[in-house]
Design an enzyme around this catalytic site. Structure first.
Site, PDB file in Angstrom:
ATOM      1  N   ASN A 480       0.833  -1.198   0.000  1.00 46.60           N
ATOM      2  CA  ASN A 480       0.000   0.000   0.000  1.00 46.60           C
ATOM      3  C   ASN A 480       0.866   1.246   0.000  1.00 46.60           C
ATOM      4  O   ASN A 480       2.026   1.218   0.415  1.00 46.60           O
ATOM      5  CB  ASN A 480      -0.943   0.025   1.206  1.00 46.60           C
ATOM      6  CG  ASN A 480      -0.241   0.361   2.503  1.00 46.60           C
ATOM      7  OD1 ASN A 480       0.292  -0.527   3.171  1.00 46.60           O
ATOM      8  ND2 ASN A 480      -0.250   1.623   2.890  1.00 46.60           N
ATOM      9  N   CYS A 481       0.295   2.330  -0.501  1.00 46.31           N
ATOM     10  CA  CYS A 481       0.927   3.637  -0.359  1.00 46.31           C
ATOM     11  C   CYS A 481       0.002   4.474   0.511  1.00 46.31           C
ATOM     12  O   CYS A 481      -0.693   3.946   1.369  1.00 46.31           O
ATOM     13  CB  CYS A 481       1.195   4.281  -1.721  1.00 46.31           C
ATOM     14  SG  CYS A 481      -0.282   4.655  -2.678  1.00 46.31           S
ATOM     15  N   TYR A 482      -0.024   5.772   0.295  1.00 49.84           N
ATOM     16  CA  TYR A 482      -0.777   6.676   1.157  1.00 49.84           C
ATOM     17  C   TYR A 482      -2.284   6.433   1.079  1.00 49.84           C
ATOM     18  O   TYR A 482      -2.982   6.489   2.084  1.00 49.84           O
ATOM     19  CB  TYR A 482      -0.445   8.106   0.744  1.00 49.84           C
ATOM     20  CG  TYR A 482      -0.786   9.159   1.757  1.00 49.84           C
ATOM     21  CD1 TYR A 482      -0.558   8.968   3.114  1.00 49.84           C
ATOM     22  CD2 TYR A 482      -1.325  10.383   1.350  1.00 49.84           C
ATOM     23  CE1 TYR A 482      -0.851   9.950   4.033  1.00 49.84           C
ATOM     24  CE2 TYR A 482      -1.623  11.374   2.265  1.00 49.84           C
ATOM     25  CZ  TYR A 482      -1.379  11.150   3.604  1.00 49.84           C
ATOM     26  OH  TYR A 482      -1.685  12.127   4.511  1.00 49.84           O
ATOM     27  N   THR A 483      -2.786   6.151  -0.123  1.00 52.53           N
ATOM     28  CA  THR A 483      -4.231   6.022  -0.298  1.00 52.53           C
ATOM     29  C   THR A 483      -4.646   4.771  -1.070  1.00 52.53           C
ATOM     30  O   THR A 483      -5.828   4.513  -1.211  1.00 52.53           O
ATOM     31  CB  THR A 483      -4.794   7.242  -1.062  1.00 52.53           C
ATOM     32  OG1 THR A 483      -4.096   7.365  -2.307  1.00 52.53           O
ATOM     33  CG2 THR A 483      -4.624   8.520  -0.260  1.00 52.53           C
ATOM     34  N   ARG A 484      -3.674   4.002  -1.580  1.00 55.29           N
ATOM     35  CA  ARG A 484      -4.012   2.897  -2.480  1.00 55.29           C
ATOM     36  C   ARG A 484      -3.523   1.554  -1.960  1.00 55.29           C
ATOM     37  O   ARG A 484      -2.439   1.451  -1.402  1.00 55.29           O
ATOM     38  CB  ARG A 484      -3.384   3.132  -3.856  1.00 55.29           C
ATOM     39  CG  ARG A 484      -3.729   4.446  -4.493  1.00 55.29           C
ATOM     40  CD  ARG A 484      -3.057   4.581  -5.837  1.00 55.29           C
ATOM     41  NE  ARG A 484      -3.272   5.916  -6.405  1.00 55.29           N
ATOM     42  CZ  ARG A 484      -3.088   6.220  -7.661  1.00 55.29           C
ATOM     43  NH1 ARG A 484      -2.667   5.299  -8.508  1.00 55.29           N
ATOM     44  NH2 ARG A 484      -3.284   7.443  -8.093  1.00 55.29           N
TER      45      ARG A 484
END
Length: 542
Positions: A480-484
């Site tokens: 995952n990243c910040y929002t995905r």
């Protein structure tokens, strides 16, 4: 080939998050330190003018400022950690060692060739003191390059093992053994080629500066246009941390990059007005104002029978965008159903930054309202001219609103709440949204009370996500990243986008070869953790 390149760029973009998301914290705390040492504030609030508070402010600013002058090592460790497939801690430690090896190797080689300039003639020579060692001034690029090199070697050799007496030299130790000659060779090579590269970077920076407002427009537009690919970080990061974003001398030290410059200026009471380079970090204006106008337009153009549902999903999205600067839940609500609106949004984002520059704003606004307040109010109007930012923001709120409303109605765009008859508008109700918040669920509304308390239930959100992704066997990696939620799947064609959006409240699904991104917003770390627990896979939440 194209898919491999895109995959590599997306991995690198994600790895950049490790250092990039941490550094603004230092900037905010420097701004807090400025509150306790700001002369104007001390005049207005005399009780703050005492050795304890002013001393605290001075210590806070002085202790964090060196972070800005040592970004190379921060990016080196952060990128190596982010790109490592396993044993990330060992990768970070190896990167630290490799960084020291590089510095000393370059210094010694330059000494042998008689290239080192006198210590009092460093400014303008292309050389700098890094961690007490005189080398070529590669800035943050050194950290990026070494971080990538360390990660490549780490991923290739971390599983290497030996028998008998050589067992101790396996794993991370062998990675470091391989790394040493590579890093030494790189230090020698860059001694010759970096001056040429630096000339090219300076030339590119000059072109960008010469293009003026057109360059700012392209920057702001591309930073938004690349949102679907997840590569937008590659647009703004070089401007924030390298000479592309400007070079300035503050307090006797030279700083490169918009964010480094204004962090230093925040801590320097002698600076009366922030540099013009701060414009590269004014990206939050469309997040705080523009997209709010777009949401109002989408709500008012929704079908009457759908307005309650539309309002329920847009309100939390608006709050998230305005307060924290997370825009993807809004952008994905129209990005694919009405791409013309996304292009218009990207262009308006660039134009809003141009307007800020034309009217002389020096306000810091990278994300949402919280950052805006913490950065600008303590610095005062004179130093940031923050009212200009707000006035321009209000103007663009109305610009977004009227333009979106006109296009939606004129082109009959199927934005949220305007779906064809018979198509369900699957959105939160207010009650469901509040229940989800109280339950602390990752996304959406739990299918049942059992699912809310039992994440391994076949009706849980994780079970639905797994089913929508084609089953456990189809999921190769979870990240995952910040929002995905970032996934690599064996067969992306098995993805059920409708199920993800309807049952797990995903804001969007992006496919690019084996790479599939599912947008959930700020709750994505929890989504990933529960999905990994459900599948029985161990992972590291970053």
């Amino acid at each position: 080939m194209k898919e491999k390149v895109m995959d590599a760029m997306q991995k690198f973009s994600k790895a950049m998050f490790v250092p990039v998301l941490i550094l603004p914290i230092a900037g905010i705390l420097i701004a807090v330190g400025n509150v306790f040492t700001n002369v104007r504030l001390l005049e207005q609030f005399p009780f703050l003018d005492n050795p304890i508070t002013t001393g605290f402010g001075s210590i806070l600013s002085a202790s964090l400022l060196p972070i800005l002058t040592n970004l190379g090592i921060i990016f080196c460790v952060g990128i190596a950690l982010g790109l490592a497939n396993k044993k990330k801690a060992e990768a970070g430690f190896t990167a630290l060692l490799g960084y020291f090896v590089f510095l000393n190797a370059m210094n010694k080689f330059m000494e042998l060739r008689g290239m080192l300039v006198p210590a009092d003639a460093l400014q303008g020579s292309g050389q700098a003191i890094v961690l007490g060692i005189q080398v070529l001034d590669m800035g943050v690029f050194l950290g990026i390059i070494l971080g990538i090199v360390v990660a490549l070697i780490h991923n290739r050799f971390i599983d290497t093992t030996f028998n008998n007496a050589f067992q101790v030299y396996g794993g991370a130790r062998f990675v470091f053994i391989v790394l040493i000659p590579v890093v030494v060779l790189l230090a020698i090579v860059f001694t010759f080629i970096w001056p040429v590269i630096q000339t090219g970077i300076d030339g590119l920076g000059g072109i960008i500066q010469q293009t003026g407002n057109f360059g700012i427009f392209l920057y702001g537009m591309l930073e938004r246009l690349l949102i679907p690919t997840g590569l937008h970080h590659l647009i703004y990061t070089p401007f924030l941390y390298t000479s592309l974003g400007g070079v300035a001398e503050v307090g006797g030290q030279v700083f490169e990059g918009a964010r480094n410059i204004y962090f230093a200026e925040i801590a320097d009471p002698a600076v009366r007005v922030l540099s013009q380079s701060v414009i590269w970090d004014a990206r939050g204006i469309s997040k705080m104002f523009g997209l709010i106008g777009a949401c109002l337009a989408m709500y008012q153009t929704a079908k009457p029978e759908n307005k309650v549902k539309v309002k329920a999903i847009l309100i939390p999205a608006v709050v998230t965008s305005f307060i924290a600067g997370v825009t993807e839940p809004i952008e994905f609500s129209f990005m694919f159903v009405a791409p013309v609106l996304f292009v218009i949004h990207s262009a308006l984002s660039g134009l809003s930054m141009v307007a800020l520059n034309l009217f002389g704003s020096r306000a810091i606004g990278p994300n949402g309202f919280i950052d805006f307040l913490l950065y600008n109010l303590p610095l005062g109007i004179e130093k940031t001219r923050w009212p200009v930012y707000l006035i321009v923001g209000v103007v663009f709120f109305f610009l977004y609103y009227f333009l979106f409303r006109f296009l939606i109605t004129k082109l009959n765009l199927k934005t949220v709440g305007r779906e064809e008859d018979g198509t369900e508008t699957k959105l939160y109700s207010k009650k469901e949204y509040k229940e989800k918040q109280l339950a602390g669920a990752g996304v959406g509304v739990m299918a049942s009370d059992q699912a809310a308390t039992n994440p391994t239930s076949e009706t849980s959100i994780s079970a639905i996500i797994t089913k929508a992704l084609g089953g456990d066997d189809n999921i190769k990696t979870i990240d995952n990243c910040y929002t995905r939620l970032r996934l690599k799947l064996k067969d992306p064609e098995l993805v059920d986008e409708a199920l993800l959006k309807d049952e797990t409240q995903a804001k969007g699904v992006i496919k690019n070869g084996e790479n599939v991104h599912v947008v959930y917003g700020l709750t994505v770390p929890k989504v990933r953790e529960e999905l990994e627990n459900y599948l029985g896979r161990e992972g590291e939440i970053e």
